[in-house]
Design a protein around this motif. Structure first.
Motif, short mmCIF file in Angstrom:
data_model
loop_
_atom_site.label_atom_id
_atom_site.label_comp_id
_atom_site.label_asym_id
_atom_site.label_seq_id
_atom_site.Cartn_x
_atom_site.Cartn_y
_atom_site.Cartn_z
N ALA A 180 2.09 5.67 -7.35
CA ALA A 180 0.98 6.56 -7.82
C ALA A 180 0.24 7.50 -6.44
O ALA A 180 -0.35 7.75 -7.16
N GLY A 181 0.39 6.33 -5.43
CA GLY A 181 -0.30 6.67 -4.46
C GLY A 181 -0.10 6.15 -2.61
O GLY A 181 0.75 4.50 -3.32
N ASP A 186 -6.59 5.45 7.54
CA ASP A 186 -7.59 5.86 7.44
C ASP A 186 -8.08 5.39 6.52
O ASP A 186 -9.43 6.40 5.72
N GLY A 187 -7.55 4.98 5.87
CA GLY A 187 -8.08 4.62 3.79
C GLY A 187 -7.77 6.00 2.85
O GLY A 187 -7.75 5.42 1.71
N ALA A 202 1.39 -1.47 5.43
CA ALA A 202 0.12 -0.19 4.60
C ALA A 202 0.34 -0.99 2.73
O ALA A 202 0.22 -1.68 1.83
N THR A 203 -1.10 0.19 1.85
CA THR A 203 -1.03 -0.35 0.85
C THR A 203 -0.42 0.85 -0.46
O THR A 203 -0.99 2.12 0.31
N VAL A 204 -0.32 -0.17 -1.09
CA VAL A 204 0.27 1.65 -2.35
C VAL A 204 0.14 1.22 -3.72
O VAL A 204 -1.11 -0.29 -4.36
N LEU A 205 -0.46 1.97 -4.44
CA LEU A 205 -1.06 1.93 -6.46
C LEU A 205 -0.11 2.29 -6.72
O LEU A 205 0.97 3.57 -6.58
N LEU A 206 0.19 1.56 -7.62
CA LEU A 206 1.42 1.87 -8.62
C LEU A 206 1.22 1.54 -9.93
O LEU A 206 -0.41 0.80 -10.39
#
Length: 235
Positions: A180-181, A186-187, A202-206
């Protein structure tokens, strides 16, 4: 967008202030004169004092011109009354904060466009956090069968440095999982494309089915054998 909010407790006022900052025209109705006065003096919100289940007061609040009416009163019976009055007056959309789950069917039959349950949201987020420590933030979607959540990708993950298309086509990739993202350093968030690289750290949106959450986390956290041992890299 014109928004009328019935009930300006902590949650209702927070929503009103947020919407006003986003440029929407917000009016609140609350029984408590001190709350209404504070909303006007501190936040510049149009505020009316009185019972939001009073058809005359809703008319004064120009409910017929509202694009959205949000009922956030303390009793579901009152929220239902506001919803019915708003619909009768011609409001375009009606939303309610549901406190008692037994009211869901009543709200549905009344034609309420959106029913939000704080209990469902809280249980979904808290329950997911308790069950899965690898999840940063989570939100239950729909009827509770799916979850949108954030996870960090370990630097030695088998998916680190791979494009989204390769990861999604890998053996073992959970069938319900959707990217999803992707969060930038930088956030800010960007929409993932097939060529987007999922970097280590990294951070992922699932989004995934709730019953596959553990499998999704395990897939993204499995290690690269070339770095620290573990299962094979995705192919």
């Amino acid at each position: 967008m014109r928004v009328l909010i019935a009930g300006a407790g902590r949650a209702g006022l927070s929503v009103a202030v947020h919407l006003a900052k986003m440029g929407h025209e917000v009016t609140i109705v609350d029984r408590d004169e001190s709350i209404a006065n504070s909303a006007f003096e501190r936040h510049g919100l149009v505020s009316l004092v009185g019972d939001a289940t009073d058809a005359g007061l809703l008319k004064e609040a120009e409910v017929a011109r509202a694009d959205v009416v949000v009922a956030m009163l303390r009793r579901d019976a009152d929220n239902l009354a506001v919803a019915l009055l708003a619909q009768a007056a011609g409001a375009k959309r009606v939303m309610v904060r549901m406190r008692d789950p037994d009211y869901r069917g009543v709200y549905v039959r009344a034609g309420v466009h959106r029913i939000l349950s704080e209990i469902d949201v809280f249980i979904g987020a808290m329950g997911t956090a308790i069950e899965h420590p690898g999840v940063r933030h989570a939100m239950v979607l729909g009827a509770g069968e799916s979850v949108a959540f954030e996870i960090d990708i370990p630097a030695d993950s088998a998916v680190a440095g791979r494009p989204v298309s390769v990861i999604a086509g890998s053996a073992g990739f959970p069938a319900s999982c959707v990217f999803a993202g992707l969060y930038r350093a930088d956030g800010r968030i960007e929409g993932p494309r097939g060529s987007s690289i999922v970097a280590g750290g990294a951070t992922v949106l699932l989004v995934a089915a709730r019953d596959e959450l553990a499998d999704v986390i395990a897939f993204f956290h499995r290690r690269d054998p070339g770095i620290g041992g573990g299962q094979d890299r995705p192919r």
